[in-house]
Every structure is written in C-alpha cells, then in structure tokens.
Design a protein around this motif. Sequence first.
Motif, mmCIF file in Angstrom:
data_model
loop_
_atom_site.group_PDB
_atom_site.id
_atom_site.type_symbol
_atom_site.label_atom_id
_atom_site.label_comp_id
_atom_site.label_asym_id
_atom_site.label_seq_id
_atom_site.Cartn_x
_atom_site.Cartn_y
_atom_site.Cartn_z
ATOM 1 N N ASP A 246 9.846 75.941 -10.771
ATOM 2 C CA ASP A 246 9.069 77.177 -10.734
ATOM 3 C C ASP A 246 9.011 77.684 -12.176
ATOM 4 O O ASP A 246 10.026 78.088 -12.745
ATOM 5 C CB ASP A 246 9.760 78.200 -9.818
ATOM 6 N N LEU A 247 7.816 77.634 -12.766
ATOM 7 C CA LEU A 247 7.706 77.892 -14.204
ATOM 8 C C LEU A 247 7.887 79.360 -14.560
ATOM 9 O O LEU A 247 8.349 79.694 -15.648
ATOM 10 C CB LEU A 247 6.345 77.400 -14.708
ATOM 11 N N LYS A 248 7.553 80.252 -13.655
ATOM 12 C CA LYS A 248 7.691 81.671 -13.958
ATOM 13 C C LYS A 248 9.157 82.099 -13.885
ATOM 14 O O LYS A 248 9.614 82.910 -14.691
ATOM 15 C CB LYS A 248 6.859 82.502 -12.985
ATOM 16 N N ALA A 249 9.867 81.555 -12.918
ATOM 17 C CA ALA A 249 11.261 81.967 -12.724
ATOM 18 C C ALA A 249 12.231 81.047 -13.452
ATOM 19 O O ALA A 249 13.428 81.303 -13.439
ATOM 20 C CB ALA A 249 11.579 81.984 -11.235
ATOM 21 N N HIS A 250 11.713 79.994 -14.090
ATOM 22 C CA HIS A 250 12.561 78.974 -14.731
ATOM 23 C C HIS A 250 13.566 78.400 -13.746
ATOM 24 O O HIS A 250 14.714 78.176 -14.081
ATOM 25 C CB HIS A 250 13.320 79.550 -15.928
ATOM 26 N N GLN A 251 13.126 78.193 -12.522
ATOM 27 C CA GLN A 251 14.052 77.712 -11.501
ATOM 28 C C GLN A 251 13.702 76.303 -11.069
ATOM 29 O O GLN A 251 12.523 75.965 -10.934
ATOM 30 C CB GLN A 251 13.964 78.596 -10.250
ATOM 31 N N LEU A 252 14.725 75.516 -10.819
ATOM 32 C CA LEU A 252 14.525 74.202 -10.226
ATOM 33 C C LEU A 252 14.384 74.390 -8.721
ATOM 34 O O LEU A 252 15.287 74.915 -8.061
ATOM 35 C CB LEU A 252 15.717 73.295 -10.543
ATOM 36 N N ILE A 253 13.235 74.020 -8.174
ATOM 37 C CA ILE A 253 12.981 74.196 -6.738
ATOM 38 C C ILE A 253 13.491 73.002 -5.952
ATOM 39 O O ILE A 253 14.008 73.120 -4.855
ATOM 40 C CB ILE A 253 11.464 74.342 -6.476
ATOM 41 N N LEU A 254 13.294 71.820 -6.542
ATOM 42 C CA LEU A 254 13.611 70.593 -5.804
ATOM 43 C C LEU A 254 14.072 69.545 -6.803
ATOM 44 O O LEU A 254 13.441 69.360 -7.848
ATOM 45 C CB LEU A 254 12.357 70.095 -5.075
ATOM 46 N N GLY A 255 15.162 68.878 -6.517
ATOM 47 C CA GLY A 255 15.601 67.762 -7.338
ATOM 48 C C GLY A 255 16.038 66.626 -6.438
ATOM 49 O O GLY A 255 16.964 66.784 -5.633
ATOM 50 N N ARG A 256 15.327 65.513 -6.495
ATOM 51 C CA ARG A 256 15.641 64.426 -5.584
ATOM 52 C C ARG A 256 15.396 63.084 -6.230
ATOM 53 O O ARG A 256 14.572 62.970 -7.141
ATOM 54 C CB ARG A 256 14.820 64.537 -4.304
ATOM 55 N N ARG A 257 16.089 62.067 -5.772
ATOM 56 C CA ARG A 257 15.923 60.724 -6.302
ATOM 57 C C ARG A 257 15.513 59.798 -5.157
ATOM 58 O O ARG A 257 16.061 59.878 -4.064
ATOM 59 C CB ARG A 257 17.238 60.244 -6.912
ATOM 60 N N TYR A 258 14.532 58.940 -5.426
ATOM 61 C CA TYR A 258 14.005 58.027 -4.411
ATOM 62 C C TYR A 258 14.038 56.620 -4.982
ATOM 63 O O TYR A 258 13.717 56.419 -6.158
ATOM 64 C CB TYR A 258 12.548 58.362 -4.069
ATOM 65 N N SER A 259 14.388 55.635 -4.164
ATOM 66 C CA SER A 259 14.315 54.268 -4.678
ATOM 67 C C SER A 259 13.778 53.328 -3.624
ATOM 68 O O SER A 259 13.869 53.569 -2.418
ATOM 69 C CB SER A 259 15.681 53.808 -5.170
ATOM 70 N N GLY A 260 13.181 52.242 -4.084
ATOM 71 C CA GLY A 260 12.592 51.240 -3.198
ATOM 72 C C GLY A 260 11.939 50.174 -4.048
ATOM 73 O O GLY A 260 11.984 50.223 -5.285
ATOM 74 N N GLY A 261 11.337 49.197 -3.397
ATOM 75 C CA GLY A 261 10.660 48.129 -4.126
ATOM 76 C C GLY A 261 9.488 48.687 -4.920
ATOM 77 O O GLY A 261 8.847 49.654 -4.512
ATOM 78 N N VAL A 262 9.218 48.063 -6.069
ATOM 79 C CA VAL A 262 8.107 48.524 -6.918
ATOM 80 C C VAL A 262 6.787 48.509 -6.145
ATOM 81 O O VAL A 262 5.933 49.375 -6.301
ATOM 82 C CB VAL A 262 8.008 47.649 -8.191
#
Lengths: 187, 442
Positions: free
Chosen positions: B138-154
């Motif tokens: 969230d650019l106005k609040a300088h907040q991280l809304i979501l942080g996630r990691r995903y993996s799989g075949g290319v």
Amino acid sequence: MRNRTGTILAFLAAAACGLMAVGCPKKPPTTTAGATTTTTETSKPPATNVPPPAEAPKGEVSTEPLAGDVAAINRAGYLKDAFFDYDKSDLRDDARSALASNAEWLKRYRSVQFLIEGHCDERGTAEYNLALGDRRANAAKEYLVSLGVDAARIKTVSYGKERPFCNANSEDCWQQNRRGHFLVTAK
Amino acid sequence: MKTLRFLPLVLVGLLLAARAAAQTPGPTPPPTGQEMVLKITKEAAGRKLPLAVPALTTPGVAAMQSKLVDPFTATLRSDLEYTGVFVIADPAHYPSGSREPTTTEAADRWLGTGAEILVDTKADVVADKVTVEARVWDLKAHQLILGRRYSGGVSYVERIAHTLANDLVKEITGKSGMFLSTIIFVSDRDGSAENSKDLYAMDFDGRSVRRLTTHHSLALNPDARNGKVVFTSYNSRFPQIWTMNADGGGAREIKTGVELNASPALSPDGTQIAFVGSAKGNPDIYVISTAGSNLRRLTTTHALEASPDWSPTGRQILYTSDATGTPQLWVMDAEGTGARRVTYSGNWNDEGAWSPDGSKIAFACRNEGDFNICVMDFATGNTVQLTSDGANGHPGWSPSGEKIVYQCKRGGKTQIYTMDANGENKRMLTETGNNLMPIWLP
C-alpha cells in the motif's frame, strides 16, 4: 374368400375409424389474451420433402410386407410430418390431415414401429424448446392413438432446436423446423 | 487424458509482513481484511483501484524473458484488470531502480505513476523450477499488504501468476479470485457427425480447451457442484441424465424412468438432481437422487415446465412455466409447494440462474426481437437488461458472483462470452464452431 373377408374387415375398420375421427373434437384455438405472442406466423406446411405416399389399394389391409429396408421406407416418405405454429403444440388442420393420412397407412402396415421427433425453430430458448418439442411429438402421438394406432408402436423424442432441418433466417425455414418428424424404426 | 493437469504448486505463506515491519521503521501492521473490504467497496463504487504491476524481475537469471517474465507479467496484469476492480497504471511511467517503497521518497516515485498499490514480484530459477516472491505494498500507508512465495515448474508460470492474482483479489476485496476456475460448455467444434454436440472445459479466460465427452450425439445443459457434473445425453438415442467428474472421468447414466430428462441441475449439497421429465407429453419438474432413486414429481400442472435451478440454500427451485400463456420464471420450495410467478415483463423468460449469494437471478429475457440477458434483484423484482446485441441466452454466474458467463449468437455463430455482473467488460471466449450452454465452476 380370404380377400373378401379382408375387404369387409377393412371396411368396418375404416368406418369405425371415421366415426372415431368425427368423435374426436378439435381443440379450440388457443388464445393468449394479454400476451403479445405473435400468431401471424401461421403458415402452410412446406411443400418440399413430402413425396406422395405410395398408395396401396384403398380399403385393403396389406398382408404383404413393405418392400425395401427401413432406410428406403423412410426415403419413400410414406409418413407425413406434422407442422406447428410458433410456440404452439396444438395440432393445426393441416397437421391433423397429415396425421390422419399417416394413421391410414399405419393401420395398413401394422408391424411398422416408428419414432416421432419433436422439433422447434431457433427463435426460442434452448431449454424451453426441449420441453416444447416433447409436447409436439406427444400431441402427434396422442392424435394417432385417437385414430386407432397402437401406442406401443410409437416412440417420441424431443430435439428442441438442436437438430434443425434448415438454418436460414426466414419464416419459411422456421416453419420447416417446427414439426413432428416421422421416422420408421422397424417394419 | 481425462485427468486434470496436476501442478505441484508449493505455496509458502511467508511471514513477510511481520519481517518487513521488523526491518523497516515506517510501516505499521497491515490492516485487517475487514477494513480493507470496506475501503475497496467504497472506492469501487466510484472508481477502480490503480495498481502498479512492474515486470517480474529475475536477478542473476539470464534469457528467461520469453519463457518466464513476459507470460508471468502479462497474465498477472490481464487477470487483475479482468476483475473490473483494478486498473493497471501505465508501465511506461514506472520508476527504475529499487522497488521497495519503504521510504516516503521511494513510495512517492510510485505514487507519481497514479498507482496506489505496488505489486512487486521477483523470481529465482533453479533448473526448471521457478520460485516467485511477491510483495504487495500500500503506497500511501507504506504498508506491506501481502507477502508470499510460490514455486512450481517454469512451464507453469502462468498458473503461478493466476494463483498470485487470486490471493491478491482475496486479500483486497475479500472475495475469492476466479483465475483458476473452469467453464464447462457445449460445442459442435468436432464436426465429425452432423449436428452432434459434446461437452468441453476451458479456463475462465477461454484458454486450455479440453474435451470431456465423446458421445457424438447430443450432450446438453451441463451443471456442476462439488466436482460433479450432470448433463443430458442422447447417446442411446433417447435423452438420459448422465453424471461424471469435472475432468470427464467416471461417467455413468442415471435412469429416471420418465422421458425428456432435460436440464438437470444439482442441488447445492450435490445429492439431488432437479430436471425436466415428461410422462405422456406433459413436461414437469422432477427430482431424483444422484444415486438414481427416490423420483419425485414437483409440479403437477398441465402447463409446460422447464429449466430448473436450485437456490444456493437448496430450499427453493427456480424454473420456467407457461402456465399463464407465455414462458415465465417461477419459484417453488424444494418440496414442490408454494409456487409463485417471478417475472412479469416480457413475453418469454427462461433459463434462470440464481446468483451464488441468492440475491439475484440472471435469465434469458425477451419482449420484442432477440433474447437478452436480464438480471433481477430477487427481493425487489428490479430488473436490468445487460445485453443489447445478438441473440443471448443461458447465463451462469462466476463462483463469487462478480461475472456472468453466457452465450450470444451473432452472424450465424453462437459463442461464449463473459461480462461483469453489471453488464460491462464483455469478452468473447470462444471462436471455433458453435459454443453454448456455459456453466462456471469454482
């Protein structure tokens, strides 16, 4: 002797049939007051695809099997289709006369089994038309039964608007697609 | 062939929010989902929420532009725009260099693009496996809304983008995303037998079409719940109800003992099938268990009944009846009592479909001319017409109710379209042969 008996029996059957036909009241035309369903599309059945039936001598019950296989019998077009008005399953006069002619032929060839397919034109919705096609096929069946054709010989199926006879955007084509179509399945 | 594509997609919910909060001085804890829902709902009423979605970065990995970066970025942007909730700020104006908007200065550079949310993605590739780390700010609040990691075949990079888009939509709107959903439909594209129609499935966006049936006769009016599909097949000349898995496997016929067997609809719990049966030419609404037992006739009129659909609670059934002279929508309770007419305008209404929350019904409507798609507010009866071109029909709702899938015939061919539930954002999904009778699965 056998022929004469057959003739007499056929005469009696025809007379009884005539009485039954007279005794079967026509349904009054359905009016849909308040509804804006157009009924101006009433039209004559298309002249195409209806070859003249090969007549056996009048008044005789055939003891001879039909010539040809089932496909050839269907190609010959002995059984006439019944045509319907838009969004209707009531039998028109032309449908009744086609069915009466079919009944005569079916009583002559009593081993014939057949299917009546109910079809609709493309203008309605698909799901409603499947039910409407069922009504049309059964309206034709009921009339044949009232004329003395054994119900056990008749099967019905609705194709709704999924198996059209033509695909043009015209009343002529739509009329072609609003029908009870006859198909001999066994002779 | 009949198995769904399987992807060992590992989704790792990183506690990035907490970590980011700990590492950086500015950000406060992310808002709760509830607050976010309220905010977006309010904003969506006036305008779309602008997002910056810069291209996936692949530090230290060369030559992955066409196989990884382009498909991932294009899919993610396309998905997010498709929601109708977001608009993507013009990538030409994105700042270069560091993307972490943890300072006011960095955030201001992104805000200058018109965006209020930054969707920052970074990939690491080892052999043919890709791991994508996503951070949404969230650019106005300088907040991280979501942080996630995903993996799989290319080769599954688009699926990873769909999964991230789903998570993002869920986080911001509170509703489930549709980007891994499936549409099942009827098509004559095979063309091997005249007028034959079979069932197919495709992704929500029309991609990855796969065939589900090969009856080569007529397979019509599919419905699906809980991974099970029901439909009508003319495989044995006379129409019967069939059931199968959503991937086309496990198909079997359900004998009902009546004719017609049209328009089967699964109850929400998946145990019952409502359908149109006919005895002696009187089409009525029947119900039978999916095991093929306990047949019940619900309507007993001499009129024609058609096209049943269960309410989301399973307590009511919407259907079509011509009891008043023209095809109109009616509703009754699931035992067949309490029938009442629902639609009063137009001379032909059919193919009703209840929205997932039960508040609306979509249906094919016509007064004069061609059919259109209408949506009625079930409580008030207020109805809006959402289409105006071509002959439209067979509407179905997306799993969360924000989209409607339907068929439209133009220029002699019938194709499948989707639109927002308010009629905007119409898209054609098919183009081969005729394609019709779509339903949308979660």
